[in-house]
Design a protein around this motif. Structure first.
Motif, short mmCIF file in Angstrom:
data_model
loop_
_atom_site.label_atom_id
_atom_site.label_comp_id
_atom_site.label_asym_id
_atom_site.label_seq_id
_atom_site.Cartn_x
_atom_site.Cartn_y
_atom_site.Cartn_z
N VAL A 63 0.74 -1.20 0.07
CA VAL A 63 -0.05 -0.08 -0.16
C VAL A 63 0.80 1.18 0.06
O VAL A 63 1.89 1.04 0.55
N GLN A 64 0.60 2.41 -0.70
CA GLN A 64 1.29 3.41 -0.64
C GLN A 64 0.40 4.56 -0.39
O GLN A 64 -0.69 4.74 -0.77
N LEU A 65 0.87 5.39 0.40
CA LEU A 65 0.04 6.64 0.90
C LEU A 65 0.82 7.83 0.46
O LEU A 65 1.77 7.94 0.92
N VAL A 66 -0.06 8.88 0.12
CA VAL A 66 0.45 10.19 0.10
C VAL A 66 -0.46 11.13 0.64
O VAL A 66 -1.70 11.19 0.23
N GLU A 67 0.01 11.75 1.50
CA GLU A 67 -0.57 12.96 2.22
C GLU A 67 -0.30 14.40 1.43
O GLU A 67 0.52 14.62 0.72
N SER A 68 -1.17 15.27 1.57
CA SER A 68 -1.33 16.42 0.95
C SER A 68 -2.30 17.39 1.94
O SER A 68 -3.13 16.92 2.70
N GLY A 69 -1.83 18.68 1.53
CA GLY A 69 -3.02 19.64 2.28
C GLY A 69 -2.36 20.42 3.29
O GLY A 69 -3.38 21.31 3.94
#
Length: 117
Positions: free
Chosen positions: A2-8
């Motif tokens: 699983v890959q997770l990318v945060e933003s904001g």
């Protein structure tokens, strides 16, 4: 995997709002729970909120009533809506996925949130 990318993340004034996003990819069907954590300088990483696949949520007492966690299953994205921000919310915010059938955890790279007074 699983890959997770945060933003904001970004800069906000005290009393303001930000919405963080955590976009998941890969074997998203294996995800049991996604949580938001934060780590301020020289402090441990703390739980902020979690949400399960059935949208059951848990929010830390320190942010309850101001932060809301939600998910968009169609887009494999979990959000953290942060309102009435305080300077002590300044930290790097990470999302973490726990998966079925494994003790392995997946972390994103983090997104910086800075709240000015």
């Amino acid at each position: 995997q699983v890959q997770l990318v945060e933003s904001g993340g970004g800069l906000a004034q005290a009393g303001g709002s930000l919405r963080l996003s955590c976009a998941a990819s890969g074997n998203t069907r294996s995800i049991r729970t996604i949580g938001w954590y934060r780590q301020a300088p020289r402090k441990q990483r703390d739980l902020v909120a979690t949400i399960t696949g059935r949208a059951s949520t848990n929010v830390a007492d320190s942010v309850k009533g101001r932060f809301t966690i939600s998910r968009d299953n169609a887009n494999n994205t979990v959000y953290l809506q942060m309102n009435s921000l305080k300077p002590d919310a300044t930290a790097v915010y990470y999302c973490k996925a726990e998966v079925f059938g494994s003790w392995r955890e997946y972390w994103g790279q983090g997104t910086q949130v800075t709240v000015s007074s």
